[in-house]
Enzyme design. Structure first.
Site, PDB file in Angstrom:
ATOM      1  N   ASP A  33      -3.272  41.687  10.786  1.00  9.21           N
ATOM      2  CA  ASP A  33      -2.328  41.823   9.681  1.00  9.21           C
ATOM      3  C   ASP A  33      -1.666  43.195   9.664  1.00  9.21           C
ATOM      4  O   ASP A  33      -2.109  44.129  10.344  1.00  9.21           O
ATOM      5  CB  ASP A  33      -3.046  41.610   8.339  1.00  9.21           C
ATOM      6  CG  ASP A  33      -3.699  40.247   8.245  1.00  9.21           C
ATOM      7  OD1 ASP A  33      -3.245  39.324   8.942  1.00  9.21           O
ATOM      8  OD2 ASP A  33      -4.670  40.116   7.477  1.00  9.21           O
TER       9      ASP A  33
ATOM     10  N   TYR B  56     -14.921  42.349  14.381  1.00  8.82           N
ATOM     11  CA  TYR B  56     -14.189  43.193  13.435  1.00  8.82           C
ATOM     12  C   TYR B  56     -15.137  44.190  12.791  1.00  8.82           C
ATOM     13  O   TYR B  56     -16.302  43.877  12.503  1.00  8.82           O
ATOM     14  CB  TYR B  56     -13.540  42.343  12.342  1.00  8.82           C
ATOM     15  CG  TYR B  56     -12.244  41.687  12.750  1.00  8.82           C
ATOM     16  CD1 TYR B  56     -11.034  42.362  12.623  1.00  8.82           C
ATOM     17  CD2 TYR B  56     -12.225  40.392  13.257  1.00  8.82           C
ATOM     18  CE1 TYR B  56      -9.838  41.758  12.989  1.00  8.82           C
ATOM     19  CE2 TYR B  56     -11.034  39.779  13.638  1.00  8.82           C
ATOM     20  CZ  TYR B  56      -9.846  40.472  13.495  1.00  8.82           C
ATOM     21  OH  TYR B  56      -8.668  39.883  13.860  1.00  8.82           O
TER      22      TYR B  56
END
Length: 259
Positions: free
Chosen positions: A55, A113
């Site tokens: 994002d 992540y």
């Protein structure tokens, strides 16, 4: 007929100056910059395929992409020339020829992540990719909450609006720990795939549980509910980094990095 040669690249980038990794109508994405540099060097239109979308504002240490071209590439020379064309906050550190069956997204077996939080009374001017949280956080309770996410589940409760109807993900490892100096909390989540804003919403739910003094079991209740309205707010993009995209043994990777 010319046979296309497929190449894979690993790259790092700081996401704060971009609208995300994937192309958008308004431009200013990582993909835009990489394809522009590739086209300049190869002197033909090049389309890239990323392992997945990050994002706006999210960074990556080892994003993976592939592309096809008509000619052989001299890896080291090409890599140096490519980095000379790219902005300073994007760097390619590996390029290699791969089988034409390799697909940066579809061949990936897991993604890792990491969300980094500075949990201290003062922020640091050197923390350009870290979320600062001044109120005390209990990393042990956060770790307990994250453990409920491990395994294969429907993660609808942690998904922002998206056109993708698939909501099942398998989380191999989810945990939180404090750094040796006590100033940072490190959240690691490794899974086969992730939904839009999923990691940031999980972190936001951890903040909700901490602020309200809830039992870590609340994470399991929210997960089972499949109801996005009762999970936490989406945490800021700053602090989130795509650490690694794996195409091999996930357990072996976890042992290598001691997670």
């Amino acid at each position: 007929m010319t046979v296309k040669i497929r190449y894979a690249m690993r790259l790092s980038y700081l996401g704060k100056n971009y609208r995300g990794s994937q192309k958008q109508p308004n431009g200013n994405t990582i993909q835009d910059e990489v394809e522009k540099a590739l086209c300049t060097l190869i002197k033909t239109k090049i389309s890239t395929v990323f392992s997945g979308r990050t994002d706006a504002g999210v960074s990556a240490k080892a994003q993976v992409l592939h592309f096809d071209c008509d000619s052989e590439i001299e890896s080291i020379k090409f890599l140096n020339s490519l980095n000379g064309l790219l902005p300073d906050d994007i760097r390619v550190f590996e390029i290699k020829k791969v089988e034409n069956t390799f697909h940066a997204q579809k061949s990936a077996l897991f993604r890792h992540y990491r969300y980094l939080i500075r949990n201290d009374i003062v922020s640091s001017p050197f923390d350009t990719n870290v979320l600062f949280v001044k109120y005390p956080l209990d990393e042990c309770e956060m770790d307990k909450a994250l453990k409920y996410l491990e395994g294969e589940h429907d993660f609808s409760a942690f998904k922002s609006k998206s056109d993708n109807p698939a909501t099942i993900c398998k989380i191999y490892r989810a945990g939180a720990k404090r750094s040796d100096d006590g100033k940072y909390i490190i959240i690691d989540i490794i899974g086969n795939r992730f939904l839009y804003n999923m990691v940031r919403t999980i972190v936001g739910t951890l903040f909700l549980i901490q602020k309200d003094g809830l039992n870590p079991l609340k994470m399991a209740e929210i997960l089972e509910s499949k109801d996005r309205s009762i999970s936490g707010a989406t945490a800021p993009a700053i602090g989130l980094t795509l650490e690694y995209v794996g195409y091999g043994d996930c357990l072996k990777y976890q042992k290598q990095i001691n997670i």
